[in-house]
Design an enzyme around this catalytic site. Structure first.
Site, PDB file in Angstrom:
ATOM      1  N   LEU A   1     -11.079  -2.075 -41.842  1.00  9.85           N
ATOM      2  CA  LEU A   1     -12.561  -2.231 -41.904  1.00  9.85           C
ATOM      3  C   LEU A   1     -13.628  -1.776 -40.669  1.00  9.85           C
ATOM      4  O   LEU A   1     -13.269  -1.887 -39.974  1.00  9.85           O
ATOM      5  CB  LEU A   1     -11.889  -3.023 -42.301  1.00  9.85           C
TER       6      LEU A   1
ATOM      7  N   GLY B   1     -17.494   0.585 -35.489  1.00  6.62           N
ATOM      8  CA  GLY B   1     -17.158  -0.454 -35.022  1.00  6.62           C
ATOM      9  C   GLY B   1     -15.944  -0.976 -35.741  1.00  6.62           C
ATOM     10  O   GLY B   1     -15.187   0.542 -34.689  1.00  6.62           O
ATOM     11  N   CYS B   2     -15.042  -1.608 -35.987  1.00 10.16           N
ATOM     12  CA  CYS B   2     -12.974  -1.878 -35.971  1.00 10.16           C
ATOM     13  C   CYS B   2     -12.742  -0.627 -37.192  1.00 10.16           C
ATOM     14  O   CYS B   2     -11.511  -0.613 -36.638  1.00 10.16           O
ATOM     15  CB  CYS B   2     -13.038  -2.935 -36.631  1.00 10.16           C
ATOM     16  N   ALA B   3     -13.764   0.148 -37.381  1.00 10.14           N
ATOM     17  CA  ALA B   3     -12.976   1.281 -38.120  1.00 10.14           C
ATOM     18  C   ALA B   3     -12.676   2.492 -37.423  1.00 10.14           C
ATOM     19  O   ALA B   3     -11.707   3.307 -37.852  1.00 10.14           O
ATOM     20  CB  ALA B   3     -13.482   1.773 -39.532  1.00 10.14           C
ATOM     21  N   GLY B   4     -12.968   2.234 -36.147  1.00  5.14           N
ATOM     22  CA  GLY B   4     -13.196   3.739 -35.536  1.00  5.14           C
ATOM     23  C   GLY B   4     -12.092   4.123 -35.624  1.00  5.14           C
ATOM     24  O   GLY B   4     -11.830   5.778 -35.388  1.00  5.14           O
TER      25      GLY B   4
END
Length: 362
Positions: free
Chosen positions: A347, A143-146
């Site tokens: 995050l 997700g956004c942490a990738g």
């Protein structure tokens, strides 16, 4: 040591103002007008002015099967990844001369918005002259942490192989996951925040000959640190249904920045003998307005240190994993002084946090 020498993007074809997206959502959920109208202020308060999508506005008004969405993901992702890679390796803003595809030793491919086996890195290898012995590391579901995690993993590999180079690619076509029949709050909020984004970054080890191609100040990655909260699966992610990916987006995320992210940041600062005053720029995945505000509150710093996170959110929305690389690309175009320190932060599902410390060299 790991050096970030260049960054490129692939900009989706269809540009939409926030007001237009809001109108489309109102039209789609017209039968649930009372429920949806209570949530519509999120479009005005999201601090997102415009976004880009790989599909035209009328696509959202139509029904699409999971199979159709995923086939479209593979087709469109491939073309935009190639655009981002070309922009990264042949970019006169960052490089004194182009870098050849044959000189890339590893490809890290990051995505959470479509599925392909073989993964998309193999698809683009057939379109550009990568060597057949190039190493591959596809990362899915972060997700956004990738984007931050991709940088962390490439830093690990280049620290062990300092004469090598790597290309990190993030491709998120969030528009293709939109669920026309999902009236849950998380879907409406996601519709106000998410856009499509494709980005690529060239990273090299300290003994790589490609360092000589760099131009201007570039970041050097020093340390990375991961932190995952137990029993937090319900905070962020996907619910996989017959029609595709339904977004899970908890209202507790800003509160978790105040608690969980604060805890991670304090641990990170202690371990590397830092304080907020030592950090000149925060290259943060913006998430949303409330997330950036919460980060600023934790750090008690001027939000100007987040200026490119705020700017990217306004111009592109939240593009999941690739967003932090867009932000990094903006900072790389600034005349940053030698030895200035920055923190990359993102995050993601898990609920997880990734932090990287870097300093700038000329």
């Amino acid at each position: 040591m790991t050096y970030i020498c260049s960054a490129g993007v692939g900009i989706p074809k269809y540009h939409m103002e926030q007001a237009e997206v809001k109108q489309i959502v109102q039209k789609i959920f017209n039968q649930s007008k009372r429920h949806v109208s209570r949530l519509l202020p999120v479009f005005d308060n999201a601090q997102v002015d415009e976004r880009q999508f790989v599909v035209p506005p009328n696509w959202f008004l139509e029904e699409h099967s999971f199979k159709e969405r995923n086939e479209l993901f593979i087709k469109l992702a491939k073309s935009y990844i190639i655009e981002a890679m070309d922009d990264c390796l042949d970019n006169s803003a960052f490089l004194t001369e182009s870098v050849a595809y044959e000189d890339i030793d590893m490809i890290i491919f990051v995505s959470s918005t479509g599925i392909a086996t073989p993964s998309l890195d193999v698809h683009v290898m057939n379109e550009r002259p990568f060597r057949q012995d190039v190493k591959r590391m596809p990362l899915w579901g972060l997700g956004c942490a990738g984007g931050a995690i991709g940088l962390a993993r490439v830093h690990d590999w280049l620290t062990a192989n300092p004469d090598k180079s790597a290309l990190i690619i993030c491709c998120e076509l969030c528009s293709l996951t939109f669920q026309k029949g999902d009236i849950k709050k998380s879907n409406i909020i996601g519709s106000a925040l998410f856009g499509d984004g494709i980005s690529a970054v060239l990273a090299v080890g300290e003994k790589s000959t490609l360092i000589q191609n760099k131009k201007g100040p570039i970041p050097r990655l020093l340390h990375s640190h991961s932190y995952t909260k137990k029993n937090s699966i319900s905070v962020m992610g996907w619910d996989i249904t017959d029609s595709g990916f339904e977004v899970i987006f908890s209202k507790s995320i800003p509160a978790l920045v105040e608690t969980f992210w604060r805890e991670h940041l304090e641990k990170f600062f202690r371990e590397y003998h830092l304080s907020p005053e030592n950090i000149d720029h925060f290259i943060a995945h913006p998430g949303g307005k409330k997330v950036i505000d919460a980060m600023g509150n934790v750090l008690q710093v001027d939000l100007n240190k987040f200026k490119h996170s705020i700017g990217i959110l306004r111009r592109h929305g939240n593009m999941s994993s690739g967003t932090v690389l867009y932000v990094l690309r903006e900072w790389m175009q600034e005349p940053i002084q030698e030895n200035t320190k920055s923190i990359i932060s993102a995050l993601g599902p898990g609920f997880s946090s990734e932090l990287l410390l870097m300093e700038w060299i000329t």
